[in-house]
Design a protein around this motif. Structure first.
Motif, PDB file in Angstrom:
ATOM      1  N   GLY A  66     -51.058  49.258  35.858  1.00  0.00           N
ATOM      2  CA  GLY A  66     -52.644  49.155  35.886  1.00  0.00           C
ATOM      3  C   GLY A  66     -53.268  50.408  35.099  1.00  0.00           C
ATOM      4  O   GLY A  66     -54.355  50.606  35.211  1.00  0.00           O
ATOM      5  N   TRP A  67     -52.595  51.248  34.332  1.00  0.00           N
ATOM      6  CA  TRP A  67     -52.975  52.001  33.670  1.00  0.00           C
ATOM      7  C   TRP A  67     -52.366  52.219  32.132  1.00  0.00           C
ATOM      8  O   TRP A  67     -51.232  51.561  32.038  1.00  0.00           O
ATOM      9  CB  TRP A  67     -52.675  53.635  34.083  1.00  0.00           C
ATOM     10  N   VAL A  68     -52.751  52.801  31.063  1.00  0.00           N
ATOM     11  CA  VAL A  68     -52.115  53.085  29.911  1.00  0.00           C
ATOM     12  C   VAL A  68     -51.437  54.391  30.202  1.00  0.00           C
ATOM     13  O   VAL A  68     -51.971  55.334  30.425  1.00  0.00           O
ATOM     14  CB  VAL A  68     -53.188  53.152  28.435  1.00  0.00           C
ATOM     15  N   ASP A  69     -50.028  54.395  29.795  1.00  0.00           N
ATOM     16  CA  ASP A  69     -49.230  55.578  29.862  1.00  0.00           C
ATOM     17  C   ASP A  69     -48.349  55.833  28.726  1.00  0.00           C
ATOM     18  O   ASP A  69     -48.560  55.166  27.711  1.00  0.00           O
ATOM     19  CB  ASP A  69     -48.357  55.310  31.140  1.00  0.00           C
ATOM     20  N   GLN A  70     -47.591  56.708  28.586  1.00  0.00           N
ATOM     21  CA  GLN A  70     -46.553  57.047  27.493  1.00  0.00           C
ATOM     22  C   GLN A  70     -45.331  57.264  28.060  1.00  0.00           C
ATOM     23  O   GLN A  70     -44.998  58.007  28.956  1.00  0.00           O
ATOM     24  CB  GLN A  70     -47.199  58.337  26.862  1.00  0.00           C
ATOM     25  N   THR A  71     -44.385  56.355  27.287  1.00  0.00           N
ATOM     26  CA  THR A  71     -43.011  56.610  27.732  1.00  0.00           C
ATOM     27  C   THR A  71     -42.184  56.506  26.252  1.00  0.00           C
ATOM     28  O   THR A  71     -42.809  56.166  25.252  1.00  0.00           O
ATOM     29  CB  THR A  71     -42.528  55.804  28.711  1.00  0.00           C
TER      30      THR A  71
ATOM     31  N   LEU B  63     -55.295  58.151  24.495  1.00  0.00           N
ATOM     32  CA  LEU B  63     -53.960  57.135  24.326  1.00  0.00           C
ATOM     33  C   LEU B  63     -54.430  55.768  24.618  1.00  0.00           C
ATOM     34  O   LEU B  63     -53.693  54.856  23.980  1.00  0.00           O
ATOM     35  CB  LEU B  63     -52.977  57.553  25.367  1.00  0.00           C
ATOM     36  N   ALA B  64     -55.568  55.521  25.439  1.00  0.00           N
ATOM     37  CA  ALA B  64     -55.828  54.138  25.602  1.00  0.00           C
ATOM     38  C   ALA B  64     -56.513  53.703  24.564  1.00  0.00           C
ATOM     39  O   ALA B  64     -56.247  52.458  24.155  1.00  0.00           O
ATOM     40  CB  ALA B  64     -56.805  54.210  26.855  1.00  0.00           C
ATOM     41  N   ARG B  65     -57.198  54.285  23.795  1.00  0.00           N
ATOM     42  CA  ARG B  65     -57.812  53.685  22.400  1.00  0.00           C
ATOM     43  C   ARG B  65     -56.838  53.632  21.366  1.00  0.00           C
ATOM     44  O   ARG B  65     -56.845  52.438  20.678  1.00  0.00           O
ATOM     45  CB  ARG B  65     -58.863  54.682  21.991  1.00  0.00           C
ATOM     46  N   GLN B  66     -55.903  54.525  21.311  1.00  0.00           N
ATOM     47  CA  GLN B  66     -54.601  54.025  20.277  1.00  0.00           C
ATOM     48  C   GLN B  66     -54.035  52.924  20.616  1.00  0.00           C
ATOM     49  O   GLN B  66     -53.800  52.163  19.895  1.00  0.00           O
ATOM     50  CB  GLN B  66     -53.823  55.346  20.511  1.00  0.00           C
ATOM     51  N   PHE B  67     -53.639  52.757  21.989  1.00  0.00           N
ATOM     52  CA  PHE B  67     -52.851  51.415  22.451  1.00  0.00           C
ATOM     53  C   PHE B  67     -53.734  50.270  22.196  1.00  0.00           C
ATOM     54  O   PHE B  67     -53.086  49.292  21.592  1.00  0.00           O
ATOM     55  CB  PHE B  67     -52.614  51.563  23.891  1.00  0.00           C
ATOM     56  N   HIS B  68     -55.138  50.182  22.417  1.00  0.00           N
ATOM     57  CA  HIS B  68     -55.567  48.928  21.927  1.00  0.00           C
ATOM     58  C   HIS B  68     -55.779  48.765  20.442  1.00  0.00           C
ATOM     59  O   HIS B  68     -55.601  47.569  20.113  1.00  0.00           O
ATOM     60  CB  HIS B  68     -56.998  49.066  22.698  1.00  0.00           C
ATOM     61  N   GLN B  69     -56.100  49.633  19.864  1.00  0.00           N
ATOM     62  CA  GLN B  69     -56.228  49.608  18.464  1.00  0.00           C
ATOM     63  C   GLN B  69     -55.033  49.393  17.688  1.00  0.00           C
ATOM     64  O   GLN B  69     -55.100  48.329  16.790  1.00  0.00           O
ATOM     65  CB  GLN B  69     -56.812  50.870  17.973  1.00  0.00           C
ATOM     66  N   GLN B  70     -53.900  49.878  18.063  1.00  0.00           N
ATOM     67  CA  GLN B  70     -52.565  49.526  17.399  1.00  0.00           C
ATOM     68  C   GLN B  70     -52.219  48.231  17.640  1.00  0.00           C
ATOM     69  O   GLN B  70     -51.738  47.344  16.652  1.00  0.00           O
ATOM     70  CB  GLN B  70     -51.427  50.530  17.833  1.00  0.00           C
ATOM     71  N   ARG B  71     -52.467  47.699  18.799  1.00  0.00           N
ATOM     72  CA  ARG B  71     -52.114  46.266  19.297  1.00  0.00           C
ATOM     73  C   ARG B  71     -52.881  45.417  18.591  1.00  0.00           C
ATOM     74  O   ARG B  71     -52.631  44.040  18.167  1.00  0.00           O
ATOM     75  CB  ARG B  71     -51.853  46.142  20.657  1.00  0.00           C
ATOM     76  N   ILE B  72     -54.345  45.448  18.484  1.00  0.00           N
ATOM     77  CA  ILE B  72     -55.154  44.718  17.768  1.00  0.00           C
ATOM     78  C   ILE B  72     -54.796  44.681  16.148  1.00  0.00           C
ATOM     79  O   ILE B  72     -54.617  43.442  15.714  1.00  0.00           O
ATOM     80  CB  ILE B  72     -56.616  45.210  17.758  1.00  0.00           C
ATOM     81  N   GLU B  73     -54.429  45.746  15.565  1.00  0.00           N
ATOM     82  CA  GLU B  73     -54.137  45.536  14.249  1.00  0.00           C
ATOM     83  C   GLU B  73     -52.598  44.930  14.044  1.00  0.00           C
ATOM     84  O   GLU B  73     -52.439  44.062  13.080  1.00  0.00           O
ATOM     85  CB  GLU B  73     -53.938  47.198  13.798  1.00  0.00           C
TER      86      GLU B  73
END
Length: 432
Positions: free
Chosen positions: A369-374, A301-311
């Motif tokens: 302070g964390w990557v979460d999902q909602t 989930l954390a990798r997905q968050f970072h990658q999607q926002r970079i793109e």
């Protein structure tokens, strides 16, 4: 207390912001960088200064930023815009190092020769000790090794010239040219900068030894140069050549590494200020790293968050640059302009709002302070979703409206100013 030692390669704004954010979370951080070898200046807006302060880098601004009048000659028009701030990068970078030391970051000066991955990371320098850490942050900008690129714009090069002249009021200017564009600035102490941005494969570009004379000839052709500078500007000056090609890296996150700043996405300088773009990806990095290290069950989930926002950031800035290029209509038929007025795509910066297209999806967010999902609200202008508006979660409100509830019922009980804010936001999404 987290104990994983983190190595950051690169001490620009992205690396510095990431380092300070990690120190706030309690991580031991070592930052290694080969300090900038050439003088440079950047024109930045108040928005960039605010972002630097938010990142904990505001102390460096007092030594490096100065207001200046800005002149623009674009599409046959001549304008004098509100002031911008000229940022002396050598002074700013030196002040950044002081900020990092005060934050408890270990600084090591040196050029990275090799990075090995075995039981963590070993970073070998040309001269100096072998550095070891359990997590690696790549923040060396365009100099970072690139295993692959996901998207690449027209090949572009910028030639930066600098010389010393007499002191005078700070000023900057930008002008469009048949085969590119030029940005120029004069600092109060008389240091002068002129940078021309061209197609990297342009016919007529000479070899390195001839570049100072070539650039001086180009300056002699500019009335704006003669207005902004004294006759010293018409003489050859030292040249620093650098790539300005827009590049989106491939993967930007792994289980024990992350790319930030220009190492993750480097955009055309006409797309906006490079510092702001670097900070846009670096500010989220400490929370992503914290999640990767302390909550491995959320690593994907954390990798997905970072990658999607970079793109998404890359495409946003690329389209912004495209629209700036399109404002120059007089030269639209010239190869330099034609190649950049249609890249990266035809999707507009802002898509017309349509309430029927608004939907609710579960997406990664930053929470405590964390990557979460909602659940977030996905719109045409916000494809990654909007979680809350000034602390008010939007998905429950939108779900009720989509289920047929009246807006007065959904907003009842909220303060009048909150109701007004939510009504305006809903109207912007096409709700009637």
């Amino acid at each position: 207390m987290p104990e994983t030692a983190i190595l950051i390669l690169g001490a620009g704004p992205a690396g510095a912001a990431c380092a300070i954010g990690l120190r706030r979370l309690g991580y031991p951080v070592t930052l290694v960088s080969d300090w900038r070898r050439f003088a440079a200046v950047e024109g930045v807006s108040q928005r960039v200064l605010d972002a630097l302060r938010h990142a904990g880098l505001g102390g460096a601004l007092g030594q490096a930023a100065m207001p200046a009048t800005r002149h623009v000659r674009w599409n046959g028009e001549q304008l004098q815009l509100n002031q911008e701030f000229l940022l002396d990068r050598q002074r700013f970078d030196a002040a950044l190092r002081d900020e990092l030391r005060r934050a408890g970051v270990v600084l090591v000066e040196g050029r990275v020769r090799e990075v090995q991955r075995e039981h963590g990371y070993q970073v070998k320098l040309e001269h100096g000790p072998v550095l070891q850490g359990g997590f690696l942050v790549e923040a060396r900008g365009r100099q970072a090794p690139l295993a692959s690129d996901r998207l690449r714009g027209p090949e572009t090069v910028s030639l930066l010239n600098l010389w010393q002249s007499t002191p005078g009021p700070p000023a900057s200017a930008v002008e469009s040219l048949d085969d590119g564009w030029a940005w120029m600035a004069r600092l109060a102490d008389g240091r002068c900068y002129w940078q021309i941005t061209l197609d990297a494969g342009a016919a007529g570009l000479p070899g390195r030894a001839q570049l100072p004379g070539y650039c001086a000839d180009r300056r002699r052709q500019s009335a704006l140069v003669r207005e902004l500078f004294d006759p010293q500007a018409l003489q050859p000056a030292p040249v620093h050549a650098r790539s300005s090609t827009a590049i989106l890296a491939g993967d930007c996150a792994g289980s024990d590494w992350l790319r930030v700043g220009d190492a993750a996405m480097a955009v055309d300088p006409l797309s906006g200020n490079g510092i702001f773009q670097s900070l846009s990806s670096a500010l989220q990095a400490p929370v992503v790293i914290n999640t990767l290290l302390r909550m491995p069950e959320r690593a994907a989930l954390a990798r997905q968050f970072h990658q999607q926002r970079i793109e998404q950031l890359f495409l946003r800035f690329a389209r912004m640059g495209r629209d700036f290029y399109r404002q120059e209509q007089r030269l639209a038929g010239q190869p330099f302009w034609r190649n950049r007025q249609d890249w990266p795509d035809e999707q507009p910066m802002h898509v017309a709002a349509q309430w029927s297209a608004v939907r609710i999806e579960r997406r990664p967010v930053l929470r405590d302070g964390w990557v979460d999902q909602t659940e977030v609200v996905v719109t045409a202008d916000q494809p990654l979703g909007i979680w809350h508006l000034q602390g008010i979660e939007l998905a429950p409100l939108v779900a009720k409206l989509q289920a047929g509830a009246a807006i007065d019922e959904v907003l009842s009980g909220r303060a009048p100013d909150q109701q007004g804010m939510l009504r305006r936001w809903l109207a912007e999404q096409g709700y009637r």
